[in-house]
Design a protein around this motif. Structure first.
Motif, PDB file in Angstrom:
ATOM      1  N   GLY A  87      42.341  41.021  48.635  1.00 43.38           N
ATOM      2  CA  GLY A  87      40.972  41.477  48.496  1.00 43.38           C
ATOM      3  C   GLY A  87      40.458  41.440  47.075  1.00 43.38           C
ATOM      4  O   GLY A  87      39.433  42.026  46.767  1.00 43.38           O
ATOM      5  N   ARG A 224      36.425  50.671  47.758  1.00 39.63           N
ATOM      6  CA  ARG A 224      37.129  49.381  47.863  1.00 39.63           C
ATOM      7  C   ARG A 224      36.225  48.237  47.420  1.00 39.63           C
ATOM      8  O   ARG A 224      36.663  47.336  46.688  1.00 39.63           O
ATOM      9  CB  ARG A 224      37.601  49.147  49.301  1.00 39.63           C
ATOM     10  CG  ARG A 224      38.674  50.105  49.786  1.00 39.63           C
ATOM     11  CD  ARG A 224      39.431  49.522  50.975  1.00 39.63           C
ATOM     12  NE  ARG A 224      38.528  49.035  52.004  1.00 39.63           N
ATOM     13  CZ  ARG A 224      38.049  49.775  52.999  1.00 39.63           C
ATOM     14  NH1 ARG A 224      38.387  51.050  53.086  1.00 39.63           N
ATOM     15  NH2 ARG A 224      37.239  49.265  53.907  1.00 39.63           N
ATOM     16  N   PHE A 225      34.973  48.265  47.839  1.00 38.05           N
ATOM     17  CA  PHE A 225      34.048  47.209  47.455  1.00 38.05           C
ATOM     18  C   PHE A 225      33.755  47.238  45.954  1.00 38.05           C
ATOM     19  O   PHE A 225      33.608  46.187  45.327  1.00 38.05           O
ATOM     20  CB  PHE A 225      32.748  47.319  48.246  1.00 38.05           C
ATOM     21  CG  PHE A 225      32.876  46.932  49.695  1.00 38.05           C
ATOM     22  CD1 PHE A 225      33.795  45.977  50.104  1.00 38.05           C
ATOM     23  CD2 PHE A 225      32.078  47.523  50.663  1.00 38.05           C
ATOM     24  CE1 PHE A 225      33.919  45.614  51.429  1.00 38.05           C
ATOM     25  CE2 PHE A 225      32.178  47.162  52.001  1.00 38.05           C
ATOM     26  CZ  PHE A 225      33.113  46.202  52.379  1.00 38.05           C
ATOM     27  N   HIS A 228      36.659  45.562  44.228  1.00 38.54           N
ATOM     28  CA  HIS A 228      36.631  44.123  44.501  1.00 38.54           C
ATOM     29  C   HIS A 228      35.528  43.440  43.689  1.00 38.54           C
ATOM     30  O   HIS A 228      35.752  42.450  42.988  1.00 38.54           O
ATOM     31  CB  HIS A 228      36.413  43.914  45.994  1.00 38.54           C
ATOM     32  CG  HIS A 228      36.513  42.488  46.433  1.00 38.54           C
ATOM     33  ND1 HIS A 228      36.756  42.135  47.728  1.00 38.54           N
ATOM     34  CD2 HIS A 228      36.377  41.319  45.762  1.00 38.54           C
ATOM     35  CE1 HIS A 228      36.797  40.820  47.836  1.00 38.54           C
ATOM     36  NE2 HIS A 228      36.555  40.301  46.659  1.00 38.54           N
ATOM     37  N   GLU A 289      35.428  42.346  53.651  1.00 37.51           N
ATOM     38  CA  GLU A 289      35.592  41.909  52.253  1.00 37.51           C
ATOM     39  C   GLU A 289      34.891  40.573  52.001  1.00 37.51           C
ATOM     40  O   GLU A 289      34.268  40.373  50.962  1.00 37.51           O
ATOM     41  CB  GLU A 289      37.081  41.780  51.915  1.00 37.51           C
ATOM     42  CG  GLU A 289      37.866  43.082  51.933  1.00 37.51           C
ATOM     43  CD  GLU A 289      37.676  43.882  50.666  1.00 37.51           C
ATOM     44  OE1 GLU A 289      37.033  43.373  49.726  1.00 37.51           O
ATOM     45  OE2 GLU A 289      38.165  45.022  50.615  1.00 37.51           O
ATOM     46  N   ARG A 293      31.920  39.917  49.388  1.00 37.41           N
ATOM     47  CA  ARG A 293      32.156  38.960  48.310  1.00 37.41           C
ATOM     48  C   ARG A 293      31.053  37.909  48.277  1.00 37.41           C
ATOM     49  O   ARG A 293      30.575  37.527  47.202  1.00 37.41           O
ATOM     50  CB  ARG A 293      33.529  38.317  48.498  1.00 37.41           C
ATOM     51  CG  ARG A 293      33.935  37.387  47.371  1.00 37.41           C
ATOM     52  CD  ARG A 293      35.430  37.116  47.415  1.00 37.41           C
ATOM     53  NE  ARG A 293      35.882  36.544  48.678  1.00 37.41           N
ATOM     54  CZ  ARG A 293      36.675  37.174  49.547  1.00 37.41           C
ATOM     55  NH1 ARG A 293      37.081  38.401  49.316  1.00 37.41           N
ATOM     56  NH2 ARG A 293      37.064  36.573  50.660  1.00 37.41           N
TER      57      ARG A 293
END
Length: 325
Positions: A87, A224-225, A228, A289, A293
């Motif tokens: 990720g 989490r994002f 990333h 993800e 992205r």
């Protein structure tokens, strides 16, 4: 067929390149003179071309490998290579363990020297380095205001923060920056504004209660994002520093504990402006993800964020170091 040589490629300025890649479960190699990545679909091998002349950086995630020949061709094209976990986070390096921002940069004896010479002319002066940090943070505020209030890409997702609240936070941050006595003061001002931006983003998207977790430890989608997306910004920051010939250790804010501090400095120009709102938007949309992205890369490209980083670092060299004076 005659093999294709990198020297035959049409040169594209890094600031105009469109592609940032995150790859996983594949092998990067050279085939027919082109850099490609190989994936497996059952018993079939599928090859996908990487347009290296139009690429800024590549993150290699879980289950990836790369050949020496591919590294050589990517280096010739001036592409940054980074190794990361699944990720896109955390970032690893073949030369540095731990989680520092360390990229495998293309090696060349012909990088520009004028910006490096200007940079070191002020970098060893504590007061001038503070001035550079203040200028960098001021540019960050301008970009946040532009993106959050005027960017139609965010409004397409219904992201429309309260203007009065945002402007108040930005004005307070501007005062904090002006009053900072050292780099620690700037870092505190930066963290205070980011915390307020988290609050606005959570309110605007109806995300609910939000607390920023340490990198890599967050379990909720927004955290989490953020991890990333920030690494995508770090890839552009590393590219901007390489284009100008600036070593990553010559930071103006983040350099006390991390040798890659200048990458953090450059990424500050776009992290909160572009990545932060998209993280909350994708979290509330239920994106995975890959979806997130794609939103980030689209927005980073659409808003010419690499251009912005390069121009910002140039402005520091011009204003503080006196290039062109």
């Amino acid at each position: 067929m005659k093999p294709f040589a990198p020297s035959e490629m049409k040169t594209i300025l890094h600031s105009k390149r469109a592609n940032v890649y995150y790859l996983e479960h594949c092998r990067v190699l050279v085939k027919g003179g082109r850099v490609e990545y190989l994936t497996q679909q059952g018993k079939r091998s599928l090859y996908w071309n990487i347009p290296i002349a139009n690429t800024t950086s590549i993150l290699l995630g879980s289950g990836t490998s790369i050949t020496q020949a591919a590294v050589r061709e990517l280096s010739k094209a001036g592409v940054m290579i980074g190794f990361s976990g699944g990720g896109g986070t955390p970032l690893f390096s073949s030369t540095e363990g731990d989680r520092d921002i360390a990229w495998l940069s293309p090696q060349s004896e012909y990088r520009p020297t004028e910006y490096l010479q200007a940079w070191v002319s002020f970098w060893f002066d504590t007061e001038k380095r503070l001035q550079a940090g203040k200028l960098l943070q001021s540019l960050r505020l301008v970009n946040i205001k532009t993106q959050w209030l005027d960017e139609t890409y965010l409004k397409k997702f219904g992201f429309d923060p309260r203007q009065e609240q945002l402007l108040t936070y930005l004005q307070n941050a501007e005062a904090d920056i002006a009053n900072a006595q050292d780099s620690n003061g700037l870092l505190i001002a930066e963290a205070r504004l980011t915390k307020n931006l988290f609050k606005i983003a959570a309110q605007t998207t109806d995300y609910g209660s939000f607390t920023r977790s340490k990198r890599g430890s967050g379990t909720d989608p927004a955290n989490r994002f953020l991890d990333h997306g920030n690494y995508l910004a770090y890839g552009l920051g590393a590219t901007a520093a390489w284009v100008l010939g600036l070593p990553h250790g010559l930071a103006v804010m983040h350099g006390k504990t991390r040798r890659g501090g200048l990458v953090f400095d450059a990424a500050d120009l776009v992290k909160d402006a572009v990545i932060l709102p998209l993280a909350f938007i994708s979290a509330m949309q239920g994106d995975d993800e890959r979806d997130f992205r794609e939103h980030c890369i689209d927005s980073l490209t659409r808003n010419k964020c690499l251009d912005l980083m390069i121009d910002g670092l140039k402005e520091l060299a011009l204003t503080i170091g006196g290039v062109g004076a």
